[in-house]
Design an enzyme around this catalytic site. Structure first.
Site, PDB file in Angstrom:
ATOM      1  N   GLY A 171       0.771  -1.001  -0.025  1.00  0.00           N
ATOM      2  CA  GLY A 171      -0.124   0.079   0.009  1.00  0.00           C
ATOM      3  C   GLY A 171       1.075   1.179  -0.026  1.00  0.00           C
ATOM      4  CD  GLU A 394     -13.862   4.464 -12.101  1.00  0.00           C
ATOM      5  OE1 GLU A 394     -14.326   3.073 -12.433  1.00  0.00           O
ATOM      6  OE2 GLU A 394     -12.706   4.787 -12.855  1.00  0.00           O
TER       7      GLU A 394
HETATM    8 ZN    ZN Z   1     -12.139   3.537 -16.905  1.00  0.00          ZN
END
Ligand code: ZN
Ligand code: ADP
Ligand code: MG
Length: 587
Positions: A171, A394
Protein backbone atom coordinates in the site's frame (compact mmCIF):
# COMPACT_ATOMS: atom_id res chain seq x y z
CA UNK A 1 9.26 12.62 28.10
CA UNK A 2 11.38 14.00 30.88
CA UNK A 3 15.09 13.53 30.51
CA UNK A 4 16.62 12.61 33.78
CA UNK A 5 20.21 11.81 34.27
CA UNK A 6 20.91 8.15 34.66
CA UNK A 7 23.12 6.63 37.26
CA UNK A 8 25.28 3.58 37.09
CA UNK A 9 24.12 0.37 38.63
CA UNK A 10 25.63 -3.07 39.07
CA UNK A 11 24.55 -5.75 36.63
CA UNK A 12 23.49 -7.96 39.51
CA UNK A 13 21.34 -5.19 40.89
CA UNK A 14 19.78 -4.74 37.46
CA UNK A 15 18.90 -8.45 37.32
CA UNK A 16 17.43 -8.19 40.83
CA UNK A 17 15.28 -5.26 39.76
CA UNK A 18 14.05 -7.13 36.70
CA UNK A 19 13.19 -10.15 38.79
CA UNK A 20 11.25 -8.05 41.28
CA UNK A 21 9.31 -6.46 38.39
CA UNK A 22 10.56 -2.94 39.04
CA UNK A 23 11.83 -2.38 35.51
CA UNK A 24 9.70 -0.65 32.93
CA UNK A 25 11.90 -0.53 29.86
CA UNK A 26 15.36 -1.71 28.74
CA UNK A 27 17.58 -0.64 25.89
CA UNK A 28 20.36 -3.06 25.06
CA UNK A 29 23.41 -1.60 23.39
CA UNK A 30 26.70 -3.23 22.55
CA UNK A 31 28.51 -2.28 25.70
CA UNK A 32 25.80 -0.78 27.81
CA UNK A 33 22.35 -1.59 29.05
CA UNK A 34 20.09 1.31 29.84
CA UNK A 35 16.91 0.87 31.79
CA UNK A 36 14.14 2.80 33.44
CA UNK A 37 12.21 1.81 36.54
CA UNK A 38 8.46 1.76 36.62
CA UNK A 39 6.71 4.88 37.77
CA UNK A 40 5.82 3.43 41.14
CA UNK A 41 9.54 2.86 41.71
CA UNK A 42 10.42 6.43 40.82
CA UNK A 43 10.97 6.27 37.01
CA UNK A 44 14.67 6.48 37.73
CA UNK A 45 17.03 5.78 34.81
CA UNK A 46 20.09 3.57 35.18
CA UNK A 47 22.78 2.11 33.03
CA UNK A 48 24.90 -0.93 33.62
CA UNK A 49 27.65 -2.97 32.03
CA UNK A 50 26.39 -6.13 30.38
CA UNK A 51 27.76 -9.46 31.40
CA UNK A 52 26.58 -13.00 30.81
CA UNK A 53 24.61 -14.41 27.92
CA UNK A 54 22.23 -12.24 25.94
CA UNK A 55 19.81 -15.14 25.38
CA UNK A 56 19.39 -15.54 29.10
CA UNK A 57 18.71 -11.85 29.46
CA UNK A 58 16.12 -11.97 26.65
CA UNK A 59 14.39 -14.85 28.36
CA UNK A 60 14.41 -13.12 31.70
CA UNK A 61 13.04 -9.89 30.27
CA UNK A 62 10.33 -11.71 28.41
CA UNK A 63 9.24 -13.76 31.37
CA UNK A 64 8.92 -10.56 33.39
CA UNK A 65 7.13 -8.74 30.61
CA UNK A 66 9.75 -6.05 30.27
CA UNK A 67 9.72 -3.95 27.16
CA UNK A 68 13.14 -4.05 25.51
CA UNK A 69 14.88 -2.65 22.49
CA UNK A 70 18.15 -3.79 20.97
CA UNK A 71 19.93 -1.14 19.01
CA UNK A 72 23.15 -0.84 17.12
CA UNK A 73 25.72 1.06 18.99
CA UNK A 74 27.14 3.83 16.89
CA UNK A 75 29.36 4.91 19.72
CA UNK A 76 32.01 7.41 18.84
CA UNK A 77 34.63 4.85 19.71
CA UNK A 78 33.69 2.28 17.13
CA UNK A 79 33.10 4.87 14.45
CA UNK A 80 36.43 6.46 15.14
CA UNK A 81 38.24 3.17 14.85
CA UNK A 82 36.64 2.34 11.52
CA UNK A 83 37.39 5.78 10.18
CA UNK A 84 41.00 5.57 11.19
CA UNK A 85 41.63 2.14 9.79
CA UNK A 86 39.84 2.87 6.56
CA UNK A 87 42.09 5.78 5.96
CA UNK A 88 45.17 3.62 6.38
CA UNK A 89 43.79 1.21 3.86
CA UNK A 90 43.36 -1.70 6.23
CA UNK A 91 39.71 -2.38 5.57
CA UNK A 92 39.84 -6.13 5.87
CA UNK A 93 41.98 -6.03 8.94
CA UNK A 94 39.64 -3.56 10.52
CA UNK A 95 36.81 -5.88 9.87
CA UNK A 96 38.29 -8.94 11.42
CA UNK A 97 39.49 -6.92 14.36
CA UNK A 98 36.16 -5.30 14.93
CA UNK A 99 34.30 -8.60 14.86
CA UNK A 100 36.75 -10.11 17.32
CA UNK A 101 36.43 -7.07 19.50
CA UNK A 102 32.68 -7.30 19.56
CA UNK A 103 32.69 -10.93 20.50
CA UNK A 104 35.41 -10.63 23.06
CA UNK A 105 34.86 -10.80 26.78
CA UNK A 106 32.10 -13.36 26.67
CA UNK A 107 29.53 -10.73 25.85
CA UNK A 108 27.57 -11.93 22.92
CA UNK A 109 25.43 -8.83 22.95
CA UNK A 110 27.72 -7.92 20.10
CA UNK A 111 26.12 -5.58 17.66
CA UNK A 112 29.03 -5.73 15.28
CA UNK A 113 28.75 -5.14 11.59
CA UNK A 114 27.23 -8.50 10.79
CA UNK A 115 24.66 -8.44 13.53
CA UNK A 116 21.17 -7.34 12.78
CA UNK A 117 20.36 -4.16 14.58
CA UNK A 118 16.74 -5.16 14.77
CA UNK A 119 14.60 -3.36 17.25
CA UNK A 120 13.09 -5.96 19.47
CA UNK A 121 9.93 -5.32 21.33
CA UNK A 122 9.18 -8.01 23.80
CA UNK A 123 6.05 -10.03 24.23
CA UNK A 124 2.91 -8.03 23.82
CA UNK A 125 4.79 -4.84 24.33
CA UNK A 126 4.53 -3.18 20.97
CA UNK A 127 1.64 -1.65 22.87
CA UNK A 128 -0.35 -1.60 19.66
CA UNK A 129 -3.54 -3.50 18.98
CA UNK A 130 -6.10 -3.56 16.20
CA UNK A 131 -8.02 -0.93 18.12
CA UNK A 132 -5.27 1.55 17.24
CA UNK A 133 -5.74 0.89 13.56
CA UNK A 134 -8.88 2.56 12.35
CA UNK A 135 -10.73 1.97 9.14
CA UNK A 136 -8.58 -0.75 7.62
CA UNK A 137 -11.23 -3.41 8.21
CA UNK A 138 -10.39 -5.70 5.33
CA UNK A 139 -6.70 -5.74 6.11
CA UNK A 140 -7.43 -6.35 9.77
CA UNK A 141 -9.71 -9.23 8.91
CA UNK A 142 -7.01 -10.91 6.86
CA UNK A 143 -4.40 -10.33 9.53
CA UNK A 144 -6.69 -11.69 12.22
CA UNK A 145 -5.88 -15.09 10.80
CA UNK A 146 -2.16 -14.46 11.29
CA UNK A 147 -2.85 -13.55 14.90
CA UNK A 148 -4.58 -16.88 15.29
CA UNK A 149 -1.64 -18.76 13.74
CA UNK A 150 0.64 -17.17 16.29
CA UNK A 151 -1.51 -17.48 19.35
CA UNK A 152 -3.13 -20.86 18.62
CA UNK A 153 -0.37 -22.49 16.62
CA UNK A 154 -1.00 -25.81 18.33
CA UNK A 155 -4.48 -26.04 16.80
CA UNK A 156 -2.99 -25.88 13.30
CA UNK A 157 -0.03 -28.18 14.02
CA UNK A 158 -2.31 -30.84 15.47
CA UNK A 159 -4.38 -31.12 12.35
CA UNK A 160 -1.32 -31.02 10.14
CA UNK A 161 -2.01 -27.67 8.51
CA UNK A 162 0.95 -25.70 7.20
CA UNK A 163 1.08 -22.22 8.61
CA UNK A 164 2.09 -19.62 6.05
CA UNK A 165 5.47 -18.00 6.58
CA UNK A 166 5.22 -14.67 4.89
CA UNK A 167 2.66 -11.90 4.57
CA UNK A 168 3.27 -8.91 2.37
CA UNK A 169 1.53 -5.66 3.20
CA UNK A 170 1.13 -3.60 0.07
CA UNK A 171 0.00 0.00 0.00
CA UNK A 172 0.95 3.63 -0.37
CA UNK A 173 3.08 5.34 2.29
CA UNK A 174 1.39 6.31 5.52
CA UNK A 175 -1.57 3.96 5.26
CA UNK A 176 -0.66 2.10 8.42
CA UNK A 177 1.36 -0.91 7.26
CA UNK A 178 3.89 -0.65 10.07
CA UNK A 179 1.08 0.04 12.50
CA UNK A 180 -0.80 -3.08 11.37
CA UNK A 181 2.27 -5.29 11.68
CA UNK A 182 2.84 -4.05 15.23
CA UNK A 183 -0.82 -4.59 16.00
CA UNK A 184 -0.58 -8.22 14.89
CA UNK A 185 2.27 -8.73 17.36
CA UNK A 186 0.34 -6.88 20.03
CA UNK A 187 -2.82 -8.89 19.47
CA UNK A 188 -0.98 -12.20 19.50
CA UNK A 189 1.18 -11.15 22.43
CA UNK A 190 4.43 -12.16 20.73
CA UNK A 191 7.76 -10.36 20.31
CA UNK A 192 8.15 -8.09 17.30
CA UNK A 193 11.53 -7.94 15.60
CA UNK A 194 11.60 -5.04 13.26
CA UNK A 195 14.10 -4.00 10.68
CA UNK A 196 13.97 -1.88 7.58
CA UNK A 197 15.10 -3.13 4.20
CA UNK A 198 17.40 -0.20 3.75
CA UNK A 199 19.24 -1.10 6.96
CA UNK A 200 20.29 -4.42 5.47
CA UNK A 201 21.93 -2.87 2.51
CA UNK A 202 25.33 -1.67 3.51
CA UNK A 203 28.37 -0.73 1.58
CA UNK A 204 30.37 -3.64 2.92
CA UNK A 205 29.85 -6.81 0.96
CA UNK A 206 28.41 -9.59 3.02
CA UNK A 207 27.13 -7.48 5.87
CA UNK A 208 23.52 -7.44 4.67
CA UNK A 209 23.43 -11.20 4.25
CA UNK A 210 24.82 -11.85 7.68
CA UNK A 211 22.36 -9.40 9.19
CA UNK A 212 19.53 -11.36 7.63
CA UNK A 213 20.97 -14.58 9.04
CA UNK A 214 21.31 -13.03 12.47
CA UNK A 215 17.79 -11.64 12.40
CA UNK A 216 16.31 -15.03 11.63
CA UNK A 217 18.44 -16.69 14.29
CA UNK A 218 17.24 -14.20 16.87
CA UNK A 219 13.68 -14.83 15.76
CA UNK A 220 13.96 -18.59 16.03
CA UNK A 221 15.17 -18.23 19.61
CA UNK A 222 12.21 -16.06 20.48
CA UNK A 223 9.47 -17.95 18.63
CA UNK A 224 6.57 -17.51 18.43
CA UNK A 225 7.32 -14.07 17.12
CA UNK A 226 7.03 -11.73 14.18
CA UNK A 227 9.84 -10.54 11.96
CA UNK A 228 8.87 -7.29 10.33
CA UNK A 229 10.83 -6.13 7.30
CA UNK A 230 9.87 -2.61 6.31
CA UNK A 231 10.71 -1.31 2.81
CA UNK A 232 11.15 -4.81 1.46
CA UNK A 233 11.76 -3.29 -1.97
CA UNK A 234 15.11 -1.96 -0.79
CA UNK A 235 16.47 -5.51 -0.77
CA UNK A 236 13.84 -7.24 -2.85
CA UNK A 237 14.25 -5.47 -6.18
CA UNK A 238 14.33 -7.77 -9.14
CA UNK A 239 17.78 -9.24 -9.43
CA UNK A 240 19.55 -8.12 -12.53
CA UNK A 241 20.58 -10.81 -14.96
CA UNK A 242 23.87 -9.06 -15.36
CA UNK A 243 26.47 -11.37 -13.83
CA UNK A 244 29.09 -8.70 -13.52
CA UNK A 245 28.35 -5.32 -12.05
CA UNK A 246 24.88 -4.74 -10.67
CA UNK A 247 24.38 -4.54 -6.97
CA UNK A 248 26.18 -7.59 -5.70
CA UNK A 249 25.63 -6.74 -2.09
CA UNK A 250 21.89 -6.35 -2.44
CA UNK A 251 21.60 -9.59 -4.37
CA UNK A 252 23.51 -11.47 -1.73
CA UNK A 253 21.20 -10.04 0.89
CA UNK A 254 18.13 -11.00 -1.11
CA UNK A 255 19.45 -14.50 -1.72
CA UNK A 256 20.08 -14.90 1.98
CA UNK A 257 16.54 -13.77 2.73
CA UNK A 258 15.16 -16.33 0.28
CA UNK A 259 17.31 -19.04 1.81
CA UNK A 260 16.21 -18.16 5.34
CA UNK A 261 12.57 -18.15 4.34
CA UNK A 262 12.91 -21.57 2.75
CA UNK A 263 14.89 -22.85 5.68
CA UNK A 264 12.32 -22.49 8.40
CA UNK A 265 8.95 -23.91 8.93
CA UNK A 266 6.03 -21.58 9.59
CA UNK A 267 4.91 -24.13 12.14
CA UNK A 268 7.85 -23.11 14.34
CA UNK A 269 5.94 -19.96 15.06
CA UNK A 270 7.95 -17.39 13.18
CA UNK A 271 5.95 -15.32 10.71
CA UNK A 272 7.58 -12.79 8.48
CA UNK A 273 5.58 -9.69 7.68
CA UNK A 274 7.01 -7.32 5.12
CA UNK A 275 5.78 -4.00 3.80
CA UNK A 276 6.25 -2.27 0.48
CA UNK A 277 4.69 0.48 -1.55
CA UNK A 278 6.31 -0.79 -4.73
CA UNK A 279 5.23 -4.39 -5.19
CA UNK A 280 5.79 -4.19 -8.93
CA UNK A 281 9.56 -4.01 -8.59
CA UNK A 282 9.89 -6.98 -6.24
CA UNK A 283 11.78 -10.02 -7.41
CA UNK A 284 9.17 -12.63 -8.39
CA UNK A 285 11.09 -15.19 -6.33
CA UNK A 286 9.90 -13.42 -3.19
CA UNK A 287 6.27 -13.97 -4.09
CA UNK A 288 6.50 -17.71 -4.69
CA UNK A 289 4.57 -20.15 -2.53
CA UNK A 290 6.26 -20.63 0.82
CA UNK A 291 7.59 -17.10 0.84
CA UNK A 292 5.46 -13.95 0.70
CA UNK A 293 2.57 -15.76 -0.88
CA UNK A 294 -0.05 -13.86 1.09
CA UNK A 295 -0.60 -10.29 0.14
CA UNK A 296 -2.73 -7.84 2.03
CA UNK A 297 -3.70 -4.58 0.43
CA UNK A 298 -3.59 -1.62 2.77
CA UNK A 299 -5.26 1.21 0.96
CA UNK A 300 -6.06 4.84 1.54
CA UNK A 301 -9.19 5.21 3.65
CA UNK A 302 -12.57 6.30 2.33
CA UNK A 303 -14.57 8.97 4.09
CA UNK A 304 -15.87 6.78 6.90
CA UNK A 305 -12.41 5.30 7.36
CA UNK A 306 -10.97 8.79 7.63
CA UNK A 307 -13.55 9.69 10.24
CA UNK A 308 -12.53 6.69 12.36
CA UNK A 309 -8.85 7.53 12.03
CA UNK A 310 -9.53 11.13 13.00
CA UNK A 311 -11.40 9.90 16.07
CA UNK A 312 -8.42 7.77 17.11
CA UNK A 313 -5.97 10.62 16.78
CA UNK A 314 -8.26 13.24 18.27
CA UNK A 315 -8.74 11.17 21.42
CA UNK A 316 -5.88 12.73 23.40
CA UNK A 317 -6.60 16.22 22.07
CA UNK A 318 -9.05 18.63 23.71
CA UNK A 319 -11.46 19.55 20.95
CA UNK A 320 -13.58 22.65 20.84
CA UNK A 321 -17.35 22.19 20.76
CA UNK A 322 -17.53 23.43 17.19
CA UNK A 323 -15.26 20.74 15.80
CA UNK A 324 -17.06 18.50 13.32
CA UNK A 325 -14.82 15.53 12.56
CA UNK A 326 -17.22 14.30 9.92
CA UNK A 327 -16.87 17.54 7.99
CA UNK A 328 -13.12 17.25 8.29
CA UNK A 329 -13.26 13.71 6.93
CA UNK A 330 -15.30 14.99 3.99
CA UNK A 331 -12.72 17.65 3.22
CA UNK A 332 -9.74 15.34 3.19
CA UNK A 333 -10.14 12.92 0.28
CA UNK A 334 -6.87 11.24 -0.64
CA UNK A 335 -5.40 11.61 2.85
CA UNK A 336 -3.71 8.51 4.24
CA UNK A 337 -3.73 7.68 7.95
CA UNK A 338 -0.38 9.35 8.52
CA UNK A 339 -1.64 12.54 6.83
CA UNK A 340 -4.65 12.58 9.15
CA UNK A 341 -2.48 12.03 12.22
CA UNK A 342 -0.33 14.87 10.98
CA UNK A 343 -3.41 17.02 10.41
CA UNK A 344 -4.68 16.61 13.98
CA UNK A 345 -1.29 17.50 15.34
CA UNK A 346 -0.93 20.52 13.05
CA UNK A 347 -4.32 21.77 14.23
CA UNK A 348 -3.26 21.35 17.86
CA UNK A 349 -0.04 23.26 17.21
CA UNK A 350 -1.95 26.07 15.53
CA UNK A 351 -4.34 26.20 18.50
CA UNK A 352 -1.44 26.57 20.90
CA UNK A 353 0.15 29.29 18.81
CA UNK A 354 -3.13 31.20 18.86
CA UNK A 355 -3.56 30.72 22.58
CA UNK A 356 -6.79 28.79 22.18
CA UNK A 357 -7.85 26.71 25.18
CA UNK A 358 -9.07 23.92 22.90
CA UNK A 359 -8.54 23.04 19.25
CA UNK A 360 -11.19 24.85 17.23
CA UNK A 361 -12.67 24.12 13.84
CA UNK A 362 -10.86 27.16 12.48
CA UNK A 363 -7.57 25.60 13.56
CA UNK A 364 -8.47 22.46 11.68
CA UNK A 365 -9.39 24.46 8.59
CA UNK A 366 -6.01 26.12 8.61
CA UNK A 367 -4.26 22.79 9.21
CA UNK A 368 -6.13 21.15 6.31
CA UNK A 369 -4.94 23.86 3.98
CA UNK A 370 -1.41 23.47 5.17
CA UNK A 371 -1.35 19.69 4.86
CA UNK A 372 -3.06 19.75 1.46
CA UNK A 373 -0.49 22.20 0.16
CA UNK A 374 2.22 19.75 1.17
CA UNK A 375 0.45 16.80 -0.39
CA UNK A 376 -0.31 18.65 -3.60
CA UNK A 377 3.38 19.17 -4.09
CA UNK A 378 3.76 15.42 -4.06
CA UNK A 379 0.76 15.28 -6.44
CA UNK A 380 -1.25 12.97 -4.29
CA UNK A 381 -4.41 15.04 -4.09
CA UNK A 382 -6.90 15.49 -6.92
CA UNK A 383 -8.41 18.87 -7.68
CA UNK A 384 -12.22 19.04 -7.33
CA UNK A 385 -12.61 18.93 -11.12
CA UNK A 386 -10.39 15.88 -11.35
CA UNK A 387 -12.43 14.16 -8.66
CA UNK A 388 -15.64 14.92 -10.54
CA UNK A 389 -14.19 13.61 -13.77
CA UNK A 390 -13.13 10.38 -12.09
CA UNK A 391 -16.57 10.00 -10.48
CA UNK A 392 -18.53 10.47 -13.71
CA UNK A 393 -16.13 8.17 -15.49
CA UNK A 394 -16.61 5.33 -13.00
CA UNK A 395 -20.38 5.72 -12.85
CA UNK A 396 -20.33 5.62 -16.66
CA UNK A 397 -18.62 2.22 -16.57
CA UNK A 398 -21.14 0.96 -14.03
CA UNK A 399 -24.32 2.11 -15.79
CA UNK A 400 -23.24 0.66 -19.11
CA UNK A 401 -21.77 -2.49 -17.55
CA UNK A 402 -24.93 -3.44 -15.71
CA UNK A 403 -26.84 -3.85 -19.00
CA UNK A 404 -24.27 -6.04 -20.69
CA UNK A 405 -24.44 -9.84 -20.77
CA UNK A 406 -21.78 -11.90 -19.03
CA UNK A 407 -19.96 -9.02 -17.42
CA UNK A 408 -21.07 -10.02 -13.96
CA UNK A 409 -22.56 -8.02 -11.17
CA UNK A 410 -21.32 -4.48 -10.64
CA UNK A 411 -20.53 -4.73 -6.94
CA UNK A 412 -18.60 -1.59 -6.08
CA UNK A 413 -17.73 1.84 -7.42
CA UNK A 414 -14.99 3.76 -5.70
CA UNK A 415 -13.19 7.03 -6.17
CA UNK A 416 -10.76 6.42 -3.33
CA UNK A 417 -7.44 6.41 -5.18
CA UNK A 418 -6.54 2.77 -5.34
CA UNK A 419 -3.09 1.87 -4.13
CA UNK A 420 -0.78 2.60 -6.91
CA UNK A 421 -2.04 4.34 -10.00
CA UNK A 422 -5.76 4.04 -10.52
CA UNK A 423 -7.76 7.10 -9.48
CA UNK A 424 -11.00 5.23 -9.17
CA UNK A 425 -12.40 1.84 -10.00
CA UNK A 426 -15.55 -0.08 -10.72
CA UNK A 427 -15.65 -3.66 -9.56
CA UNK A 428 -17.53 -6.19 -11.62
CA UNK A 429 -17.68 -9.66 -10.14
CA UNK A 430 -17.86 -12.37 -12.80
CA UNK A 431 -20.37 -15.11 -12.10
CA UNK A 432 -17.99 -18.00 -11.63
CA UNK A 433 -14.98 -18.77 -13.80
CA UNK A 434 -15.29 -17.97 -17.44
CA UNK A 435 -13.17 -19.54 -20.08
CA UNK A 436 -15.03 -18.53 -23.19
CA UNK A 437 -16.29 -15.17 -24.23
CA UNK A 438 -19.39 -15.15 -26.39
CA UNK A 439 -19.73 -12.70 -29.23
CA UNK A 440 -22.41 -10.60 -27.56
CA UNK A 441 -20.46 -10.57 -24.31
CA UNK A 442 -17.42 -9.34 -26.11
CA UNK A 443 -19.41 -6.47 -27.56
CA UNK A 444 -20.82 -5.78 -24.14
CA UNK A 445 -17.33 -5.55 -22.71
CA UNK A 446 -16.32 -3.11 -25.39
CA UNK A 447 -19.24 -0.85 -24.52
CA UNK A 448 -18.52 -1.15 -20.79
CA UNK A 449 -14.89 -0.21 -21.31
CA UNK A 450 -15.94 2.82 -23.31
CA UNK A 451 -18.63 3.78 -20.79
CA UNK A 452 -16.17 5.76 -18.67
CA UNK A 453 -14.94 7.93 -21.47
CA UNK A 454 -18.46 8.33 -22.84
CA UNK A 455 -19.69 9.74 -19.53
CA UNK A 456 -16.89 12.30 -19.58
CA UNK A 457 -17.87 13.32 -23.11
CA UNK A 458 -21.53 13.74 -22.22
CA UNK A 459 -20.93 15.74 -19.06
CA UNK A 460 -17.89 17.80 -19.92
CA UNK A 461 -17.97 17.76 -23.71
CA UNK A 462 -14.37 16.67 -23.68
CA UNK A 463 -12.35 13.74 -22.48
CA UNK A 464 -9.46 13.40 -20.10
CA UNK A 465 -6.36 11.26 -20.34
CA UNK A 466 -7.81 9.00 -17.67
CA UNK A 467 -9.41 6.65 -20.16
CA UNK A 468 -6.19 5.55 -21.83
CA UNK A 469 -6.13 2.16 -20.15
CA UNK A 470 -9.77 1.49 -21.10
CA UNK A 471 -9.06 2.44 -24.69
CA UNK A 472 -6.04 0.19 -24.84
CA UNK A 473 -8.07 -2.73 -23.52
CA UNK A 474 -10.98 -2.04 -25.88
CA UNK A 475 -8.69 -1.85 -28.87
CA UNK A 476 -6.97 -5.11 -27.97
CA UNK A 477 -10.31 -6.82 -27.47
CA UNK A 478 -11.74 -5.57 -30.78
CA UNK A 479 -8.62 -6.58 -32.61
CA UNK A 480 -8.62 -10.06 -31.08
CA UNK A 481 -12.24 -10.52 -32.14
CA UNK A 482 -11.30 -10.01 -35.73
CA UNK A 483 -7.81 -11.42 -35.95
CA UNK A 484 -7.95 -14.33 -33.50
CA UNK A 485 -11.49 -15.30 -32.64
CA UNK A 486 -12.71 -15.31 -36.24
CA UNK A 487 -15.78 -13.26 -35.37
CA UNK A 488 -15.70 -11.19 -38.50
CA UNK A 489 -18.22 -12.18 -41.17
CA UNK A 490 -16.28 -10.81 -44.07
CA UNK A 491 -12.83 -11.95 -43.05
CA UNK A 492 -14.04 -15.27 -41.71
CA UNK A 493 -12.45 -17.67 -39.27
CA UNK A 494 -8.87 -17.05 -40.19
CA UNK A 495 -6.26 -16.34 -37.56
CA UNK A 496 -4.40 -13.28 -38.64
CA UNK A 497 -2.46 -13.07 -35.50
CA UNK A 498 -0.14 -15.81 -34.32
CA UNK A 499 -0.41 -16.81 -30.72
CA UNK A 500 2.40 -16.22 -28.28
CA UNK A 501 3.70 -19.80 -28.39
CA UNK A 502 4.54 -19.32 -32.02
CA UNK A 503 5.89 -15.90 -31.33
CA UNK A 504 8.46 -17.37 -28.98
CA UNK A 505 9.98 -19.22 -31.87
CA UNK A 506 10.82 -15.91 -33.36
CA UNK A 507 8.25 -15.30 -36.05
CA UNK A 508 6.47 -12.08 -36.77
CA UNK A 509 3.29 -11.27 -34.90
CA UNK A 510 0.94 -10.94 -37.84
CA UNK A 511 0.68 -13.58 -40.50
CA UNK A 512 1.91 -12.15 -43.72
CA UNK A 513 -1.22 -10.59 -45.10
CA UNK A 514 -1.99 -8.39 -48.01
CA UNK A 515 -2.32 -4.67 -47.56
CA UNK A 516 -6.03 -4.93 -48.36
CA UNK A 517 -6.69 -7.47 -45.63
CA UNK A 518 -4.70 -5.38 -43.17
CA UNK A 519 -6.77 -2.35 -44.09
CA UNK A 520 -9.94 -4.39 -43.68
CA UNK A 521 -8.86 -5.50 -40.21
CA UNK A 522 -8.17 -1.91 -39.21
CA UNK A 523 -11.49 -0.79 -40.64
CA UNK A 524 -13.40 -3.46 -38.74
CA UNK A 525 -11.63 -2.78 -35.48
CA UNK A 526 -12.43 0.87 -35.80
CA UNK A 527 -16.02 0.26 -36.81
CA UNK A 528 -16.66 -2.04 -33.89
CA UNK A 529 -15.17 0.32 -31.41
CA UNK A 530 -17.18 3.16 -32.89
CA UNK A 531 -20.38 1.16 -32.59
CA UNK A 532 -19.67 0.18 -29.00
CA UNK A 533 -18.86 3.79 -28.24
CA UNK A 534 -22.15 4.94 -29.79
CA UNK A 535 -24.02 2.38 -27.73
CA UNK A 536 -22.35 3.53 -24.52
CA UNK A 537 -23.22 7.14 -25.34
CA UNK A 538 -26.81 6.20 -26.09
CA UNK A 539 -27.19 4.33 -22.80
CA UNK A 540 -25.76 7.18 -20.77
CA UNK A 541 -27.81 9.82 -22.53
CA UNK A 542 -30.95 7.81 -21.91
CA UNK A 543 -29.98 7.51 -18.22
CA UNK A 544 -28.49 10.91 -17.79
CA UNK A 545 -30.43 11.80 -14.64
CA UNK A 546 -29.31 8.59 -13.00
CA UNK A 547 -25.75 9.31 -14.10
CA UNK A 548 -25.91 12.72 -12.45
CA UNK A 549 -27.54 11.65 -9.23
CA UNK A 550 -25.38 8.56 -8.77
CA UNK A 551 -22.25 10.60 -9.35
CA UNK A 552 -23.32 13.11 -6.71
CA UNK A 553 -23.78 10.34 -4.17
CA UNK A 554 -20.43 8.85 -5.14
CA UNK A 555 -18.69 12.20 -4.73
CA UNK A 556 -20.24 12.47 -1.31
CA UNK A 557 -19.54 8.93 -0.10
CA UNK A 558 -16.55 7.99 -2.24
CA UNK A 559 -17.62 4.35 -2.25
CA UNK A 560 -20.92 2.95 -3.45
CA UNK A 561 -21.75 -0.69 -2.85
CA UNK A 562 -24.35 -3.08 -1.48
CA UNK A 563 -28.07 -2.40 -1.62
CA UNK A 564 -27.66 1.27 -2.26
CA UNK A 565 -25.69 0.60 -5.42
CA UNK A 566 -27.95 -2.24 -6.59
CA UNK A 567 -31.04 -0.11 -6.13
CA UNK A 568 -29.58 2.54 -8.38
CA UNK A 569 -28.33 0.11 -10.99
CA UNK A 570 -31.76 -1.53 -11.15
CA UNK A 571 -33.10 1.74 -12.52
CA UNK A 572 -30.87 1.75 -15.60
CA UNK A 573 -32.96 1.63 -18.78
CA UNK A 574 -31.83 -0.20 -21.87
CA UNK A 575 -32.08 1.52 -25.26
CA UNK A 576 -34.36 -0.17 -27.80
CA UNK A 577 -31.57 -1.18 -30.12
CA UNK A 578 -29.37 -2.79 -27.48
CA UNK A 579 -30.21 -6.44 -28.06
CA UNK A 580 -30.08 -6.18 -31.81
CA UNK A 581 -26.68 -4.62 -31.57
CA UNK A 582 -25.44 -7.22 -29.14
CA UNK A 583 -26.65 -10.16 -31.22
CA UNK A 584 -26.51 -9.09 -34.79
CA UNK A 585 -23.92 -6.43 -35.23
CA UNK A 586 -21.43 -7.08 -37.96
CA UNK A 587 -17.84 -7.29 -36.99
ZN1 ZN B 1 -12.09 3.61 -16.92
P1 ADP C 1 3.15 2.95 6.58
O1 ADP C 1 3.99 1.94 7.30
O2 ADP C 1 2.06 2.34 5.76
O3 ADP C 1 3.93 3.95 5.81
P2 ADP C 1 2.62 3.76 9.24
O4 ADP C 1 2.10 2.51 9.84
O5 ADP C 1 4.04 4.07 9.50
O6 ADP C 1 2.37 3.77 7.69
O7 ADP C 1 1.68 4.96 9.69
C1 ADP C 1 2.20 6.16 10.16
C2 ADP C 1 1.30 6.74 11.21
O8 ADP C 1 0.07 7.14 10.63
C3 ADP C 1 0.92 5.75 12.28
O9 ADP C 1 1.86 5.71 13.29
C4 ADP C 1 -0.41 6.29 12.76
O10 ADP C 1 -0.22 7.35 13.65
C5 ADP C 1 -1.01 6.88 11.51
N1 ADP C 1 -1.92 5.94 10.85
C6 ADP C 1 -1.78 5.39 9.63
N2 ADP C 1 -2.82 4.59 9.33
C7 ADP C 1 -3.64 4.62 10.39
C8 ADP C 1 -4.89 3.97 10.71
N3 ADP C 1 -5.50 3.16 9.84
N4 ADP C 1 -5.45 4.24 11.90
C9 ADP C 1 -4.85 5.06 12.78
N5 ADP C 1 -3.68 5.68 12.55
C10 ADP C 1 -3.07 5.48 11.37
MG1 MG D 1 6.01 2.10 7.51
Amino acid sequence: MKTETSSQSAYSKFIEQVKSSQVQRVTIKRDRIEYTLKREFGSQRYYTEPSGQIEELYRLLQSHNVEFTTIADNSANAAGIIGLLLSTGMLMGAFAWLLKFTNAGGVSIGMGMGKSNARVYSRGKTGTTFADVAGADEAKQELQEVVDFLSNGEKYRKIGAKIPKGVLLVGPPGTGKTLLAKAVAGEAGVPFLSMSGSEFVEVFVGVGASRVRDLFNQAKRQAPCIIFIDELDAIGKTRGNNPIGGNDEREQTLNQLLTEMDGFDGNNGVIVIAATNRPEILDPALLRPGRFDRQVLVDRPDKSGRLEILRVHARPVSLGKDVDLEAIAAQTPGFAGADLANLVNEAALIAVRKNHQTVLMADFKEAIERVIAGLEKRSRILTPLERQTVAYHEVGHALVGVLMPGGGKVSKISIVPRGLGALGYTLQMPEGDRFLLLEDELRGQLATLLGGRSAEEIIFGKVSSGASDDIQKATDLAECAVTQYGMSNTLGPIAFEKNSAQLLQGSSSRRSISAEVAAEIDRQVKQNIDKAHDMALEILQLNRDLLESTTQVLLEKEVLEGDELQQRLAQVQAPVGLNTWLMKAQW
